[in-house]
Design an enzyme around this catalytic site. Sequence first.
Site, PDB file in Angstrom:
ATOM      1  N   LYS A  80      16.662  -1.738  13.517  1.00 42.66           N
ATOM      2  CA  LYS A  80      16.119  -2.734  12.520  1.00 42.66           C
ATOM      3  C   LYS A  80      17.517  -3.776  12.202  1.00 42.66           C
ATOM      4  CE  LYS A  80      14.243  -2.036   8.399  1.00 42.66           C
ATOM      5  NZ  LYS A  80      11.969  -1.336   8.237  1.00 42.66           N
ATOM      6  N   GLY A 180       0.261   2.290  -8.977  1.00 41.19           N
ATOM      7  CA  GLY A 180       0.011   1.144  -7.674  1.00 41.19           C
ATOM      8  C   GLY A 180      -1.054   1.271  -7.441  1.00 41.19           C
ATOM      9  N   VAL A 181      -2.119  -0.135  -7.538  1.00 38.50           N
ATOM     10  CA  VAL A 181      -3.001  -0.796  -6.686  1.00 38.50           C
ATOM     11  C   VAL A 181      -2.732  -1.715  -6.445  1.00 38.50           C
ATOM     12  CG1 VAL A 181      -4.258   1.246  -7.797  1.00 38.50           C
ATOM     13  CG2 VAL A 181      -4.104  -1.033  -9.484  1.00 38.50           C
ATOM     14  N   GLY A 182      -2.181  -1.987  -5.455  1.00 36.74           N
ATOM     15  CA  GLY A 182      -1.158  -3.221  -4.721  1.00 36.74           C
ATOM     16  C   GLY A 182      -2.170  -3.256  -3.700  1.00 36.74           C
ATOM     17  N   HIS A 183      -1.596  -3.834  -2.261  1.00 38.95           N
ATOM     18  CA  HIS A 183      -2.457  -3.718  -1.038  1.00 38.95           C
ATOM     19  C   HIS A 183      -2.685  -2.114  -0.604  1.00 38.95           C
ATOM     20  CE1 HIS A 183       0.148  -7.823  -1.355  1.00 38.95           C
ATOM     21  NE2 HIS A 183      -1.035  -8.342  -0.601  1.00 38.95           N
TER      22      HIS A 183
END
Length: 367
Positions: A80, A180-183
């Site tokens: 990372k 959560g209904v994002g991407h």
Amino acid sequence: MNLFETIDKTEHEQVIFCHNKDAGLKAIIAIHNTILGPALGGLRMYPYATEEQALTDVLRLSRGMTYKAAVSGLNLGGGKSIIIGDPKKDKSEALFRAFGRFLDSLGGRYITAEDVGIDVNDMEYVYQETENVVGVHQMHGGSGDPSPFTAFGTLQSIKASLELKYGNQNIGDYSYAIQGVGHVGIELVKLIHAEGGKMFVTDVNQEALDICRDQYGCEVVGLDEIYSVDADVYCPCALGATVNDETIEQFKFDIVCGSANNQLAENRHGDELEERGIIYAPDYAVNAGGLMNVSIELEGYNRERAMRMTRNIYYNISNIFKIAKRDNIPTWRAADRMGEERIAMMGKIQQPYMNQKKVKFSGRVKK
Ligand code: NAD
């Protein structure tokens, strides 16, 4: 902070500090483990309050990538990188190109991708300096939005969890609480809808909720109400740490399986789910579809192949459940063990000499 003592504890192979005064670059690249392959993990830009915080974050995140790649069956290690800075004020062409040059100097030991605070335009600059980037723009043969793959992998994980709990994988026979209904969340809603499952949804975005209700027949509930709905599966697809002392008390769920990172506030909450007979599908194994998708770029991107690979998440999750049963340990611990066992075994089958790059002796004259 005693640097060598710290990286000894976290078992990192290499930590690189990158500095370019003119470009304002202060970056850290952490390579945790490359036994399985080149370290892959995103680049994050964040205005860390102290350098110690920045280092702690990059060490933690890179270690997590080792485990994620290992349980996912990928031939990748964990790494990372972070840039210390404010993504709203401190971005420039020079900053990302300077970072790209440092990255290139590692000769492919670390491959980067987008993470928090970084967008595809920033990656374009990095890509000008090095090949060792994935998640580049689709015009370069990049893989595009990973969310549908992450959602598909989450669905496979739900199926593996249903199989363990009920002995079948009939998505349509069960109900789901989706936070959560994002991407990712909206893609999961579409997949569950296609198989006839009943869904409760919550979000802070009213527009997204309206779509779920009007197009996919979901029941919309309040932000705190989601923890106590009478559903079989809880799918956290928004925030971390939503499995905690307060929420567990409210759960009527049989299964916790969603795409969010770091769902357990603390590991002991994973133990508690186990004690209550609630199956927990470990988050980093569930949400590996995005990583699998970008990893295909290394061989030349192919959507079909990415989809096929993501389907394997079903088997990865089932294997974690088997290890949990074999060793009588909670599933969160079994996931770590599965990753560690794979790395240890692959380390043992390597023949050190044969794995070295062939040394080039051209130009040398023996006298
Ligand atoms: P996103 O930002 O597109 O969606 C998150 C959704 O959660 C948004 O609609 C947001 O309005 C909603 N939200 C915010 N606060 C909330 C709250 N208090 N209660 C309910 N909803 C709330 O993010 P995403 O890409 O869909 O990712 C979802 C989760 O999955 C994140 O935790 C992310 O780290 C993880 N994840 C995503 C991917 C991927 O491929 N996108 C891969 C691995 C992990």
